[in-house]
Scaffold this active site. Structure first.
Site, short mmCIF file in Angstrom:
data_model
loop_
_atom_site.label_atom_id
_atom_site.label_comp_id
_atom_site.label_asym_id
_atom_site.label_seq_id
_atom_site.Cartn_x
_atom_site.Cartn_y
_atom_site.Cartn_z
N GLU A 173 -4.99 3.52 6.25
CA GLU A 173 -4.76 3.53 4.44
C GLU A 173 -5.26 4.75 4.11
OE1 GLU A 173 -6.19 0.27 1.08
OE2 GLU A 173 -5.52 -0.31 2.94
N SER A 210 -11.09 1.00 1.89
CA SER A 210 -10.73 0.37 3.23
C SER A 210 -10.12 1.50 4.28
CB SER A 210 -9.72 -0.66 2.91
OG SER A 210 -10.31 -1.73 2.04
N ARG A 253 0.85 -1.15 0.08
CA ARG A 253 -0.02 0.09 -0.09
C ARG A 253 0.82 1.17 0.16
NH1 ARG A 253 -2.66 -3.37 -1.78
NH2 ARG A 253 -4.55 -4.26 -0.89
#
Length: 306
Positions: free
Chosen positions: A298, A228, A179
Site C-alpha cells: 500500500e 499501513s 486503495r
C-alpha cells in the site's frame, strides 16, 4: 548520490515561472520515514496556473512525481531522477465549507478537512480525521479508514495533466477501487469537493474522538513510520497474516515491524530506504510461505535502489 543540475536550463526555458526550483534537494526530510536520496529537481509551484505553465513547458522526457507530506512513501536511497513536485499548504491547502460541501486544496491535510466539516456541522467526513496524509494522496489512493473511503464523499476533483491542461473529474471519472483510482498517473490533483450531510455536532465530534482514540491506542503514530504497509487481502487482514507468519518485531538493519501493529514498519533511528523496503519484502515472503497469500504494497516506493 548527486544528479546533474538541470535547473538553469529549466529556468531559462520558463521565464515566467514563479515557483521555486531546487537542485539535488534531499527528500528524506519530506517523508515520515525520514529516509531516501535527493530529487534531481524539487519544484514548489506558486499556484495552479504556475503548475500548469511548468508542466506545459517541461521536457516530456523528464519523469515527474508528486509528494504530499510523505506519510505513505518510501524514497529509495539513490533518490529520484527528474522532477519531484511538492504542492505547498500555503498555495494548495485552503479548506472551505458551504452548505453540505467541503472544498479543499490537495495539500490540505485529511485531518483538516474533517475539522472543517465538523465546524460546519457536516457529517460523513470523520474518517479523514484518522488518515495522516493530504487530500491529493487521498484522491490518488482512495484513502479510507474506519469503514469509509474517499469515494463515499467525493463530488469532483480538479487536476492538471502532463501537458498543462486542466481537467475536472466527477466521482465516476475517478474509477475508484480499493486503495487506488483509475485516473492517469500523470495528472496532478490540485483541489477537490466533498459532500457530507448536516448532522448533530456532538455526534460528529464523538465520532472524530473515536477515530483519534483508535489511532492512538492501536497504531504507532509517534514513530517514524509510513502508515499501513500492505493492502488488506479480500476477506482478511494484513496484520493478522503478518503476525501469524511470526513477523511481529522482525528487524532488518534499522527497520522493524511494529510490535504495536504488525502492518506498520518503523524506522528505529538509523534505517535506510533499503532496510525498510527489504524488511517489507521479507514480510511478504514469510506471509506467502505461511499462508499462501500474497500481500501487496500500500505504501508507495519510488526512486533508484542503491
Amino acid at each position: 548520490m548527486t544528479f546533474p543540475d538541470i535547473t538553469p536550463d529549466l529556468k531559462a526555458a520558463m521565464p515566467q515561472l514563479r515557483g521555486r526550483l531546487l537542485a539535488n534537494q534531499s527528500l528524506a526530510e519530506l517523508t515520515w520515514f525520514r529516509v531516501g536520496g535527493p530529487a534531481q529537481v524539487l519544484f514548489t509551484p506558486a499556484d495552479e496556473d504556475d503548475l500548469a505553465y511548468f508542466l506545459k513547458l517541461l521536457p516530456k522526457e523528464l519523469p515527474v512525481y508528486v509528494v504530499g507530506v510523505g506519510s505513505n512513501l518510501i524514497v529509495r536511497d539513490g533518490g529520484m531522477e527528474g522532477v519531484v513536485i511538492r504542492l505547498s499548504p500555503r498555495a494548495f491547502g485552503e479548506t472551505l465549507a458551504s452548505g453540505d460541501i467541503v472544498s479543499a486544496g490537495t495539500a490540505a491535510l485529511d485531518k483538516r478537512v474533517a475539522e472543517t466539516a465538523s465546524a460546519a456541522n457536516i457529517g460523513g467526513m470523520e474518517f479523514f480525521f484518522g488518515i495522516p496524509g493530504t487530500i491529493g494522496g487521498a484522491l490518488r489512493m482512495n484513502a479510507g479508514a474506519n469503514g469509509s473511503e474517499t469515494k463515499d464523499v467525493l463530488v469532483e476533483a480538479t487536476g492538471i495533466g502532463r501537458d498543462g491542461t486542466k481537467h475536472v473529474f466527477g466521482n465516476a471519472d475517478m474509477k475508484f477501487v480499493y486503495r487506488n483510482s483509475g485516473v492517469d498517473a500523470s495528472v496532478i490533483f490540485t483541489s477537490a469537493r466533498f459532500r457530507g450531510a448536516i448532522a448533530d455536532p456532538e455526534t460528529i465530534r464523538a465520532r472524530m474522538n473515536e477515530v483519534q482514540t483508535h489511532r492512538e491506542t492501536a497504531q504507532p503514530i509517534r514513530e517514524k513510520t509510513g502508515g499501513s504497509t500492505f493492502k488488506n487481502p479480500p476477506g482478511n487482514s494484513a496484520w493478522k497474516l503478518i503476525d501469524a507468519a511470526g513477523c511481529r518485531g522482525l528487524r532488518v538493519g534499522g527497520a522493524q515491524v511494529s510490535e504495536m501493529h504488525c502492518n506498520f514498519l518503523i524506522n528505529t533511528g538509523n534505517a535506510t530506504g533499503h532496510d525498510i523496503e527489504t524488511l517489507g519484502e521479507t514480510v511478504r515472503e514469510r506471509v506467502k510461505a505461511n499462508s499462501g497469500i500474497e500481500l501487496h504494497w500500500e505504501i508507495k516506493r519510488i526512486g533508484i535502489p542503491v
